[in-house]
Design an enzyme around this catalytic site. Structure first.
Site, PDB file in Angstrom:
ATOM      1  N   GLY A  41       0.802  -1.097  -0.084  1.00  0.00           N
ATOM      2  CA  GLY A  41      -0.097  -0.103   0.095  1.00  0.00           C
ATOM      3  C   GLY A  41       0.774   1.216  -0.137  1.00  0.00           C
ATOM      4  N   GLY A  97      -0.584   4.750  -1.017  1.00  0.00           N
ATOM      5  CA  GLY A  97      -1.708   4.995  -0.639  1.00  0.00           C
ATOM      6  C   GLY A  97      -1.778   6.155   0.347  1.00  0.00           C
ATOM      7  CG  LEU A 139      -1.405   4.723   6.867  1.00  0.00           C
ATOM      8  CD1 LEU A 139      -2.154   5.291   7.797  1.00  0.00           C
ATOM      9  CD2 LEU A 139      -1.475   3.233   7.093  1.00  0.00           C
ATOM     10  CB  ALA A 140       2.252   4.953   2.381  1.00  0.00           C
ATOM     11  CG  ASP A 152      -2.064  -9.167  -8.342  1.00  0.00           C
ATOM     12  OD1 ASP A 152      -2.650  -9.317  -7.320  1.00  0.00           O
ATOM     13  OD2 ASP A 152      -2.410  -9.554  -9.489  1.00  0.00           O
ATOM     14  CG  ASP A 208      -5.615   2.368  18.795  1.00  0.00           C
ATOM     15  OD1 ASP A 208      -5.469   3.585  18.893  1.00  0.00           O
ATOM     16  OD2 ASP A 208      -6.593   2.029  19.320  1.00  0.00           O
ATOM     17  CG  HIS A 209      -3.628   6.757  14.972  1.00  0.00           C
ATOM     18  ND1 HIS A 209      -4.767   6.375  14.561  1.00  0.00           N
ATOM     19  CD2 HIS A 209      -3.615   8.178  15.214  1.00  0.00           C
ATOM     20  CE1 HIS A 209      -5.442   7.394  14.524  1.00  0.00           C
ATOM     21  NE2 HIS A 209      -4.767   8.569  14.797  1.00  0.00           N
ATOM     22  CD  GLU A 268     -12.205  12.463  13.702  1.00  0.00           C
ATOM     23  OE1 GLU A 268     -11.062  12.643  12.789  1.00  0.00           O
ATOM     24  OE2 GLU A 268     -12.836  11.406  13.505  1.00  0.00           O
ATOM     25  CG  ASP A 295     -13.274   5.096  11.886  1.00  0.00           C
ATOM     26  OD1 ASP A 295     -12.503   4.558  11.423  1.00  0.00           O
ATOM     27  OD2 ASP A 295     -13.400   6.559  11.837  1.00  0.00           O
ATOM     28  CG  HIS A 353      -8.848   5.122  18.096  1.00  0.00           C
ATOM     29  ND1 HIS A 353      -7.528   4.559  17.649  1.00  0.00           N
ATOM     30  CD2 HIS A 353      -9.129   6.036  16.830  1.00  0.00           C
ATOM     31  CE1 HIS A 353      -7.469   4.597  16.326  1.00  0.00           C
ATOM     32  NE2 HIS A 353      -8.439   5.308  15.712  1.00  0.00           N
ATOM     33  CE  LYS A 412     -14.838  10.320  10.801  1.00  0.00           C
ATOM     34  NZ  LYS A 412     -13.233  10.508  11.003  1.00  0.00           N
TER      35      LYS A 412
HETATM   36  C1  BG6 Z   1      -8.689   6.847  12.568  1.00  0.00           C
HETATM   37  C2  BG6 Z   1     -10.051   6.859  11.869  1.00  0.00           C
HETATM   38  O1  BG6 Z   1      -8.529   5.969  12.904  1.00  0.00           O
HETATM   39  O2  BG6 Z   1      -8.412   8.289  13.413  1.00  0.00           O
HETATM   40  C3  BG6 Z   1     -10.522   8.368  11.110  1.00  0.00           C
HETATM   41  O3  BG6 Z   1     -10.238   5.884  10.989  1.00  0.00           O
HETATM   42  C4  BG6 Z   1     -10.155   9.604  12.156  1.00  0.00           C
HETATM   43  O4  BG6 Z   1     -11.685   8.267  11.050  1.00  0.00           O
HETATM   44  C5  BG6 Z   1      -8.760   9.411  12.830  1.00  0.00           C
HETATM   45  O5  BG6 Z   1     -10.457  10.655  11.465  1.00  0.00           O
HETATM   46  C6  BG6 Z   1      -8.653  10.452  13.940  1.00  0.00           C
HETATM   47  O6  BG6 Z   1      -7.117  10.395  14.223  1.00  0.00           O
HETATM   48  P1  BG6 Z   1      -6.713  11.679  14.681  1.00  0.00           P
HETATM   49  O7  BG6 Z   1      -5.185  11.290  15.320  1.00  0.00           O
HETATM   50  O8  BG6 Z   1      -6.521  12.857  13.745  1.00  0.00           O
HETATM   51  O9  BG6 Z   1      -7.421  12.086  15.994  1.00  0.00           O
END
Ligand code: BG6
Length: 466
Positions: free
Chosen positions: A13, A16, A18-19, A86, A178-179, A216, A235, A240, A336
Site C-alpha cells: 500500500g 496510498g 496512509l503511507a 499484485d 492503534d495510532h 473531530e 471506527d 481508540h 465527525k
Molecule cells: C482514525 C479514523 O483511526 O482516526 C479516522 O479511522 C479518524 O476516521 C482518525 O479521523 C482520527 O485520528 P486523529 O489522530 O486525527 O485524532
C-alpha cells in the site's frame, strides 16, 4: 555511537494515503533521530507501475514540510525502492524476494524485516500467507508484521483474521497499530497514574465520573466508502476509545512491562458491564450530521446512499464490574463534523464531604495541545483555577510506534485478547442499531452532537465537561 537498527521495511500500500500522510513522515523523523541512518531500505509496493524515481518524488513531497535540507532529502529518499506488486500473484512475491535479498546485502540489513500492511484488510490474510510460503521471512533476522485497522468488523471476522495471521506469524511478531497508543499523552497515562500519589485517589471513593471525548471537526472527507461500512462506533470506539478507557481504568500492572500492562488492560475490558437491548437503548446514543450552509449532510455525500443509517457520532455510558469502579460511569463521545478537533479526558472528582466548593477535576489534553490541567480550589479572587501543570512535547504518533516496533517493544500495541474483549462489547450495540431504525439526521454540523447526548448526562445530574 549510533542507535540505528538495520532493517528492510516493505510497505504494502506504498502509494496510498496512509503511507504518504503518516508513514513517510514518520520514517523520516526516525531518520532525523538517527534511528534509521545508513542501514535501512524501504520497498513500496502497490499495483501501480511506478519507477523508483517517481516513488522517491512522492516520498519527497510527503516529507517536504519537515526539512529544507536538499541533501538530507536526497540521501533519505535514495533508500526507497518501488516494486509493482499484485498481492494475489505468487510470482510477484518472488520478484519481491529477489529485491529484498539484494537490498539486504547492499545496505547490510542483517535480514531484519518489517512488513507493513497499509492497505484494505481483505488482503491481510493473503499477504501474510504468501510472505511465508514464498519465503520472504528470514531465519536469522527479525520478522515483524504491522497491521493497520480495521482488525475485523465484528468479533467473528476479527477472530478469523487473527487465526489466519497467527498461522503464519508468531504472536510476538504481530504489531496491531492503534495510532492513539502512539500519542505522547496517551503513552503517559500509566506514568501519570502509577508514578504519582494520584493512584491513591483513582477509584470510586474519590472519582465521580470520567469523560473521554475524541471530537473531530472534519466530515468523512474522501474515506466515505470505508466509513459508511464502519461508522463512529467501529471506527473510533471499538479501538481508540476502549484502549484509552482500559489505560485509565486498569488495575496497577504487576510489572512495568508489556505482558503485565496488556493483562491489566485485557482484564478491565473483560469487566465492562455487559449490555442488554434495554441498556443499549438507554446508554448509547448515535448520531448522523445534517447539512448546513457550507456542509453537505452525511447522506448527501455522493459516495453514500441517501438513506444510509450509518453513525457519524456516538456517545455512551460505560460501567465496569469491579470494586474499584463501582458506580463510576465512563462517558465517551466521538463524532465527525463536531464543533472542534480535540481529544480530551476529564476526570471529575467527588466533592469532599462537608465542602460546598466545586469538585476537583483533572484534565488530560491529548490533542491539539498535550497538557494536564487541574481544577483545584485555592484561595484567590476566583475560587477555581485551571492551571496547566505539565506540557509535553508532541511527538509524531507513528514515529513513536515505528520506533517501538524497531525495538521489538509491544507495549503500545493491541493484543488479540484486548481486541477480542473490545469486539465482544461492541457487537451487541451494533447489532441493536442494525435492527432499530434511527431518526437521522439528528445533529447540526459544528455542534457537539445530538441533544440526546447531552440528555444522557443530564439524566444522571451531570454535564459534559469542556
Ligand atoms: C482514525 C479514523 O483511526 O482516526 C479516522 O479511522 C479518524 O476516521 C482518525 O479521523 C482520527 O485520528 P486523529 O489522530 O486525527 O485524532
Amino acid at each position: 555511537m549510533t542507535t540505528e537498527t538495520p532493517v528492510l521495511l516493505t510497505i504494502f500500500g506504498g502509494t496510498g494515503d496512509l503511507a504518504q500522510r503518516k508513514l513517510y513522515p514518520a520514517i523520516f523523523r526516525l531518520f532525523q533521530k538517527h534511528q534509521l541512518q545508513q542501514h535501512f531500505a524501504v520497498i513500496g509496493t502497490a499495483r501501480r507501475d511506478w519507477s523508483h524515481e517517481y516513488y522517491r518524488q512522492v516520498v519527497r513531497t510527503a516529507i517536504a514540510s519537515l526539512t529544507n535540507d536538499a541533501a538530507e532529502i536526497t540521501n533519505f529518499t535514495s533508500h526507497f525502492y518501488y516494486q509493482s506488486h499484485d498481492v494475489n500473484d505468487v510470482a510477484h512475491y518472488q520478484t519481491l524476494k529477489s529485491l529484498s535479498q539484494r537490498l539486504d546485502q547492499q545496505y547490510r540489513l542483517r535480514h531484519n524485516r518489517l512488513f507493513y500492511l497499509a492497505m484494505a484488510p481483505n488482503f491481510f490474510e493473503t499477504i501474510a500467507q504468501h510472505l511465508k510460503s514464498e519465503q520472504l521471512l528470514t531465519t536469522d533476522g527479525f520478522n515483524r508484521l504491522i497491521i493497520e485497522k480495521p482488525f475485523g468488523h465484528n468479533y467473528s471476522s476479527a477472530e478469523k483474521l487473527n487465526k489466519a495471521l497467527t498461522a503464519t506469524f508468531r504472536t510476538d511478531q504481530i504489531f496491531r497499530i492503534d495510532h492513539y497508543l502512539g500519542k505522547s499523552m496517551i503513552q503517559n497515562i500509566t506514568n501519570l497514574r502509577f508514578n504519582n500519589q494520584l493512584e491513591a485517589l483513582w477509584n470510586h471513593h474519590f472519582i465521580d465520573n470520567i469523560q473521554i471525548t475524541l471530537s473531530e471537526q472534519l466530515g468523512v472527507a474522501d474515506r466515505a466508502i470505508y466509513y459508511d461500512q464502519s461508522g463512529a462506533l467501529r471506527d473510533m470506539v471499538q479501538n481508540h476509545i476502549l484502549q484509552i478507557l482500559s489505560l485509565l481504568a486498569m488495575e496497577q500492572p504487576a510489572f512495568n512491562n508489556h505482558q503485565s500492562i496488556t493483562i491489566a488492560k485485557q482484564t478491565v475490558l473483560e469487566q465492562l458491564h455487559p449490555l442488554t437491548a434495554h441498556t443499549i437503548s438507554q446508554n448509547f446514543i448515535r448520531g448522523q450530521y445534517a447539512g448546513a450552509e457550507h456542509v453537505k449532510a452525511y447522506r448527501q455525500n455522493n459516495q453514500i446512499s441517501a438513506d444510509s443509517n450509518n453513525d457519524s457520532f456516538v456517545a455512551g455510558k460505560i460501567t465496569i464490574d469491579n470494586p474499584r469502579w463501582q458506580g463510576v460511569p465512563f462517558y465517551i463521545r466521538t463524532g465527525k463534523e463536531l464543533a472542534a478537533k480535540y481529544t480530551r479526558i476529564n476526570v471529575q472528582f467527588r466533592t469532599p464531604a462537608g465542602s460546598t466548593a466545586p469538585a476537583n477535576r483533572l484534565t488530560i489534553n491529548v490533542e491539539p495541545e498535550a497538557t494536564i490541567t487541574s481544577a483545584l480550589n485555592i484561595q484567590s479572587e476566583r475560587p477555581t483555577v485551571l492551571k496547566p501543570v505539565s506540557a509535553f512535547a508532541q511527538n509524531d504518533a507513528y514515529a513513536n510506534l515505528l520506533q517501538a516496533i524497531l525495538h521489538g517493544d509491544a507495549t503500545h500495541f493491541t493484543t488479540w485478547e484486548e481486541l477480542a474483549a473490545a469486539w465482544k462489547f461492541i457487537d451487541p450495540i451494533q447489532a441493536y442499531w442494525d435492527t432499530h431504525e434511527p431518526e437521522f439526521p439528528n445533529y447540526q454540523p459544528q455542534t457537539m452532537g445530538p441533544q440526546a447526548a447531552t440528555d444522557l448526562l443530564t439524566r444522571d445530574g451531570r454535564t459534559w465537561l469542556d
